[in-house]
Design an enzyme around this catalytic site. Structure first.
Site, PDB file in Angstrom:
ATOM      1  N   ALA A   4      20.318  77.760  72.405  1.00  0.00           N
ATOM      2  CA  ALA A   4      20.695  77.869  73.815  1.00  0.00           C
ATOM      3  C   ALA A   4      21.669  79.037  73.966  1.00  0.00           C
ATOM      4  O   ALA A   4      22.326  79.437  73.007  1.00  0.00           O
ATOM      5  CB  ALA A   4      21.369  76.575  74.250  1.00  0.00           C
ATOM      6  N   GLY A  27      18.143  75.006  70.057  1.00  0.00           N
ATOM      7  CA  GLY A  27      17.067  74.966  71.040  1.00  0.00           C
ATOM      8  C   GLY A  27      15.855  75.783  70.605  1.00  0.00           C
ATOM      9  O   GLY A  27      14.717  75.475  70.977  1.00  0.00           O
ATOM     10  N   GLU A  68      13.956  73.649  68.384  1.00  0.00           N
ATOM     11  CA  GLU A  68      13.372  72.569  69.202  1.00  0.00           C
ATOM     12  C   GLU A  68      12.102  73.052  69.913  1.00  0.00           C
ATOM     13  O   GLU A  68      11.137  72.298  70.056  1.00  0.00           O
ATOM     14  CB  GLU A  68      14.394  72.061  70.222  1.00  0.00           C
ATOM     15  CG  GLU A  68      15.526  71.297  69.545  1.00  0.00           C
ATOM     16  CD  GLU A  68      16.550  70.794  70.538  1.00  0.00           C
ATOM     17  OE1 GLU A  68      17.236  71.632  71.145  1.00  0.00           O
ATOM     18  OE2 GLU A  68      16.646  69.565  70.713  1.00  0.00           O
ATOM     19  N   GLU A 126      23.677  72.285  66.185  1.00  0.00           N
ATOM     20  CA  GLU A 126      24.443  71.953  67.399  1.00  0.00           C
ATOM     21  C   GLU A 126      25.758  71.250  67.098  1.00  0.00           C
ATOM     22  O   GLU A 126      26.750  71.416  67.806  1.00  0.00           O
ATOM     23  CB  GLU A 126      23.589  71.080  68.333  1.00  0.00           C
ATOM     24  CG  GLU A 126      22.512  71.842  69.103  1.00  0.00           C
ATOM     25  CD  GLU A 126      21.195  71.943  68.373  1.00  0.00           C
ATOM     26  OE1 GLU A 126      21.160  71.724  67.141  1.00  0.00           O
ATOM     27  OE2 GLU A 126      20.175  72.236  69.033  1.00  0.00           O
TER      28      GLU A 126
HETATM   29  C1  3H9 Z   1      21.709  74.659  71.349  1.00  0.00           C
HETATM   30  O1  3H9 Z   1      20.773  75.326  71.045  1.00  0.00           O
HETATM   31  C2  3H9 Z   1      21.629  73.412  72.133  1.00  0.00           C
HETATM   32  C3  3H9 Z   1      20.230  73.005  72.388  1.00  0.00           C
HETATM   33  O2  3H9 Z   1      19.923  71.824  71.688  1.00  0.00           O
HETATM   34  C4  3H9 Z   1      20.129  72.879  73.896  1.00  0.00           C
HETATM   35  C5  3H9 Z   1      19.316  71.856  74.439  1.00  0.00           C
HETATM   36  C6  3H9 Z   1      19.256  71.721  75.916  1.00  0.00           C
HETATM   37  N1  3H9 Z   1      24.168  82.386  72.589  1.00  0.00           N
HETATM   38  O3  3H9 Z   1      26.708  85.767  64.696  1.00  0.00           O
HETATM   39  P1  3H9 Z   1      26.388  87.170  64.993  1.00  0.00           P
HETATM   40  C7  3H9 Z   1      25.674  86.462  69.861  1.00  0.00           C
HETATM   41  S1  3H9 Z   1      23.265  75.109  70.913  1.00  0.00           S
HETATM   42  C8  3H9 Z   1      24.700  83.537  73.005  1.00  0.00           C
HETATM   43  O4  3H9 Z   1      27.477  88.174  64.886  1.00  0.00           O
HETATM   44  P2  3H9 Z   1      24.602  87.171  62.746  1.00  0.00           P
HETATM   45  C9  3H9 Z   1      27.016  86.552  69.170  1.00  0.00           C
HETATM   46  O5  3H9 Z   1      28.073  86.132  70.013  1.00  0.00           O
HETATM   47  C10 3H9 Z   1      23.062  76.624  70.041  1.00  0.00           C
HETATM   48  N2  3H9 Z   1      25.056  84.528  72.160  1.00  0.00           N
HETATM   49  O6  3H9 Z   1      25.142  87.687  64.138  1.00  0.00           O
HETATM   50  C11 3H9 Z   1      27.073  88.021  68.831  1.00  0.00           C
HETATM   51  O7  3H9 Z   1      27.446  88.715  69.998  1.00  0.00           O
HETATM   52  P3  3H9 Z   1      28.291  90.075  69.915  1.00  0.00           P
HETATM   53  C12 3H9 Z   1      22.541  76.394  68.667  1.00  0.00           C
HETATM   54  C13 3H9 Z   1      24.871  84.322  70.852  1.00  0.00           C
HETATM   55  O8  3H9 Z   1      23.394  87.977  62.461  1.00  0.00           O
HETATM   56  C14 3H9 Z   1      25.622  88.355  68.526  1.00  0.00           C
HETATM   57  O9  3H9 Z   1      24.840  87.319  69.122  1.00  0.00           O
HETATM   58  N3  3H9 Z   1      22.507  77.680  67.984  1.00  0.00           N
HETATM   59  C15 3H9 Z   1      24.334  83.134  70.366  1.00  0.00           C
HETATM   60  O10 3H9 Z   1      25.701  87.124  61.745  1.00  0.00           O
HETATM   61  C16 3H9 Z   1      25.304  88.404  67.053  1.00  0.00           C
HETATM   62  O11 3H9 Z   1      25.771  87.186  66.463  1.00  0.00           O
HETATM   63  C17 3H9 Z   1      23.503  78.072  67.217  1.00  0.00           C
HETATM   64  O12 3H9 Z   1      24.489  77.373  67.043  1.00  0.00           O
HETATM   65  C18 3H9 Z   1      23.973  82.136  71.290  1.00  0.00           C
HETATM   66  N4  3H9 Z   1      23.432  80.977  70.890  1.00  0.00           N
HETATM   67  O13 3H9 Z   1      24.192  85.643  62.976  1.00  0.00           O
HETATM   68  C19 3H9 Z   1      23.365  79.412  66.572  1.00  0.00           C
HETATM   69  N5  3H9 Z   1      24.269  83.216  69.011  1.00  0.00           N
HETATM   70  O14 3H9 Z   1      27.397  91.049  69.205  1.00  0.00           O
HETATM   71  C20 3H9 Z   1      24.584  80.230  66.793  1.00  0.00           C
HETATM   72  C21 3H9 Z   1      24.753  84.411  68.686  1.00  0.00           C
HETATM   73  O15 3H9 Z   1      28.555  90.391  71.327  1.00  0.00           O
HETATM   74  N6  3H9 Z   1      24.450  81.581  66.244  1.00  0.00           N
HETATM   75  N7  3H9 Z   1      25.124  85.093  69.791  1.00  0.00           N
HETATM   76  O16 3H9 Z   1      29.521  89.730  69.123  1.00  0.00           O
HETATM   77  C22 3H9 Z   1      24.540  81.839  64.932  1.00  0.00           C
HETATM   78  O17 3H9 Z   1      24.683  80.974  64.100  1.00  0.00           O
HETATM   79  C23 3H9 Z   1      24.510  83.286  64.522  1.00  0.00           C
HETATM   80  O18 3H9 Z   1      24.893  84.057  65.622  1.00  0.00           O
HETATM   81  C24 3H9 Z   1      23.120  83.776  64.059  1.00  0.00           C
HETATM   82  C25 3H9 Z   1      23.165  85.323  63.847  1.00  0.00           C
HETATM   83  C26 3H9 Z   1      22.779  83.089  62.736  1.00  0.00           C
HETATM   84  C27 3H9 Z   1      22.060  83.484  65.069  1.00  0.00           C
END
Ligand code: 3H9
Length: 709
Positions: free
Chosen positions: A66, A105, A108, A128
């Protein structure tokens, strides 16, 4: 190419509608993406020229979840459960093409597809929980139907993503693709479209049989490991609903829990912590024109515990490192401890033998200063004594190549003074690692007045390359972390002489959310560190200022912590479990008596208040003095270096959440009770409490780092 609502596009290949999401940087499910995806799926389902669908992504990853940026607002339509249900209900086969990190998401969406194919390097998961949430678009209902409840609990309550091979073995995905993922996904879609078998809809599968005791055990584990948090318990509830209820009812239950968590303080704090961890790398005073220097070879001086740990960090990140010690046996001990450490990882199964050999091979031990000539960055981790630092930096100045970054790992000494031992103070910076350096994620990068912006930028980039959370701070006694810790430590001793015991203080702070209490931590790391530090600062204490010398008394009895079998607690031989000790109780009671202090009952609330608000007050001064640029820098130091509970965001975020007028009032009450020496509210706290401001929203025009680059 035919376009749906941007940023989702549909292209047709071989009568398969390939839906591609293109929303940099991580294809998060913003409202526009959800709307575009829903529209594209509906259109492709209705398209007579399409026999099947593939859901794919452009860029570096499949949907990573999300969109966190949207969580500050109420949920907007279309919501993700509607999108996933539409996908699952589609009469034509829908195949998910996974690569990068298919998370939350995003995963999902994949679980709602009829078939999941992944690139070999893909990782999938439902993290999450780390954001104080649970999967809210069917993840808790569909995943256990595919992989069983044991595995689903592990993935959802643990929150760690898993590799494609493991996902395949578990049944979470169906195939690992060869070279071309989308082509392989189209082939799979064509196969399914041509088969006469009914589509495999995850939601229509029977929930596997499960013993309810599994959930009871998971609840007990979560209560222990994730104390104080609501999300794990809610996730277990949703999973147990999958075992008890028909699919549609289970979905309803999951959604209600998700909406409750989405609005929780815990989720807001964890979201802040996630975003702050990324923001902290963007140092306000380092503009885009500042270029970090290349670091291809590193050097570390001092093969003690700290130096050996730092050398491992470089080796782990693939950077060759020369490890220098002046003492042959010290060097041998350092190398031996490195080998032992790696061997332990191999026997735990977390490191392959070949990887261990490669890492050990990157560490070159030496007694010869000339071996540091090629290093682009040298970290000094010698004894914490200014004369020792002088000798090291004078020697380093003669051998290091021009432009090499010279870093000191000092925890308290003045980086500017150390920089003055060289002819190139602009190249000197502090890189304060935390022990054990190969495990702890925090590095405080300390700039002295002369440190050049490029040198600070290099320390920041190297910290990140080592997998650390690097925080830029300015020179100040104890920098950010230890300076705030000193406030808390002082209060913990005062609490002891006023009536508490070590176990009371530890219990209150563990209940608050710290992984361990301060006295148990001190026993673990050894009391002699704090003791020698205390002795070194004795001359700075103004005469007549309140001081508690219980630490001296404990250490003088030879109780130096776990390593001597006793410290603030006692330890059974071979055990690391702290046991309350009557000898310590007697010593403390006697001490209070000798000082004429009448011991009293002290509440957990007072213990937490004095420990945490003393830190926050110091944090406010740290901001005023520009030692840290932003509240988030302080919070990242405490989350990643000192075990502050992430679900409370960090000390400054926590103070904001409680309300600065409340914090200010508490500090004024302590001032009235204990005097102004330690409890005068910081001017910034006063100002923000009065004006309705918040630490985490407060900023000033950033100062620029002075000096040549
Ligand atoms: C969810 O999904 C709930 C569902 O069940 C909903 C149901 C209704 N959104 O980490 P990085 C940005 S909850 C917006 O440095 P990496 C991050 O801020 C979500 N932005 O890169 C950064 O921005 P900036 C479940 C996001 O390669 C840029 O992307 N998902 C999001 O080291 C690069 O990120 C998670 O918890 C986001 N969701 O790692 C995953 N994610 O360049 C959360 C990232 O401006 N994300 N950004 O600083 C991660 O674990 C890591 O970011 C990921 C990439 C592994 C994806």
């Amino acid at each position: 190419m035919e376009h749906g609502a941007a940023p989702v596009a549909i292209a047709k290949r071989d009568r398969v509608a390939v839906i591609t999401i293109d929303q940099p940087p991580v294809n998060a499910l913003s409202t526009a993406v959800r709307a575009g995806l829903l529209d594209a799926v509906r259109r492709a389902c209705a398209d007579r020229d399409a026999d099947a669908l593939v859901i794919a992504c452009a860029g570096k990853t499949f949907i990573a979840g999300a969109d966190l940026a949207e969580f500050e607002r109420p949920p907007e339509a279309p919501q993700l459960p509607e999108v996933t249900q539409t996908i699952e209900d589609c009469a034509k086969p829908v195949v998910a093409a996974l690569f990068g990190t298919a998370l939350g998401g995003g995963f999902e969406v994949a679980l709602a597809c009829h078939y999941r194919i992944a690139a070999p390097g893909a990782r999938v998961g439902l993290p999450e929980i780390k954001l104080g949430l649970l999967p809210g678009a069917g993840g808790t209902q569909r995943l256990p139907r595919l992989v069983g409840f044991d595995r689903a609990l592990e993935m959802i309550v643990g929150g760690e993503p898993i590799a494609a091979v493991d996902a395949l073995a578990a049944g979470a995905i169906d195939e690992i693709a060869g070279d071309d993922l989308v082509t392989a996904a189209i082939a799979a879609a064509r196969r399914l479209a041509g088969a006469s078998l009914p589509l495999r809809r995850s939601g229509a599968l029977p929930a596997p049989a499960v013993d309810q005791e599994l959930f009871a055990r998971a609840r007990r584990d979560a209560a222990r490991k994730r104390r104080g948090q609501r999300a794990p318990e809610a996730a277990i509830d949703a999973l147990s609903a999958a075992a008890r209820l028909p699919f549609a009812d289970g979905l309803g239950h999951e959604r209600a829990l998700f909406l409750e968590l989405r609005a929780s303080d815990e989720a807001a704090a964890l979201r802040y912590a996630f975003l702050a961890e990324r923001e902290v790398a963007k140092v306000p005073e380092l503009g885009p024109e500042v270029k970090a220097r290349e670091v291809r070879r590193a050097g570390v001086i001092g093969a003690g515990t700290m130096g050996a740990g730092i050398a491992m960090c470089f080796a782990n990140a693939g950077i060759p490192v020369t490890l220098l010690d002046v003492d042959e046996s010290g060097l041998a001990r350092g190398i031996e401890s490195i080998r032992r450490n790696y061997a332990a990882s191999v026997s735990r199964g977390s490191l392959a033998h070949a990887a261990m050999d490669a890492r050990v091979g990157r560490i070159v031990p030496t007694l010869d200063w000339n071996s540091l000539r090629d290093a682009d960055l040298v970290v000094e981790a010698a004894f914490e004594d200014l004369d020792v630092k002088r000798r090291v930096f004078e020697a380093l100045d003669t051998v290091a190549k021009p432009g090499a970054v010279l870093a000191t790992n000092t925890s308290y000494l003045d980086v500017a003074t150390i920089a003055g031992f060289t002819s190139r103070p602009q190249d000197v910076v502090g890189m304060h690692f935390f022990s054990p350096a190969n495990v702890m994620r925090l590095v405080e990068n300390v700039r002295a007045p002369a440190t050049s912006p490029a040198v600070l930028a290099t320390a920041m980039r190297v910290g990140r390359a080592l997998g650390k959370v690097a925080v830029a701070v300015a020179g100040s006694d104890g920098f950010v972390g230890n300076r705030m810790l000193m406030q808390r430590t002082r209060e913990t001793f005062f609490l002891l002489e006023e009536g508490a015991l070590p176990q009371d203080v530890d219990r209150a702070l563990v209940e608050f959310g710290f992984a361990m209490g301060p006295f148990a931590v001190a026993d673990l790391s050894g009391l002699d560190i704090g003791w020698s530090n205390r002795k070194a600062r004795a001359h700075r204490r103004p005469p007549g200022m309140r001081d508690c010398n219980l630490l001296d008394q404990v250490c003088e009895r030879g109780r130096l912590g776990q390593k001597t079998g006793a410290g603030w607690y006692r330890y059974e031989p071979g055990s690391r479990s702290p046991l309350p000790d009557t000898e310590i109780e007697a010593l403390i009671v006697e001490h209070s008596h000798a000082r004429g202090i009448e011991r009293r009952e002290i509440s957990a609330e007072e213990i937490v208040g004095r420990c945490v608000w003393s830190m926050v007050n110091e944090g406010a001064r740290i901001l005023e003095e520009r030692v840290a640029a932003r509240a988030l820098d302080i919070d990242m130091v405490w989350l990643h270096g000192y075990g502050f509970p992430a679900w409370r965001g960090g000390p400054m975020y926590h103070a904001d959440a409680v309300g600065l007028p409340v914090v200010h009032d508490a500090i004024c009450r302590y001032r009235d009770r204990f005097g102004p020496d330690f409890w005068t509210p910081a001017p910034l706290l006063e100002e923000l409490a009065r004006s309705g401001g918040r630490f985490t929203r407060w900023s000033r025009v950033a100062a620029t780092v002075r000096g040549p680059s």
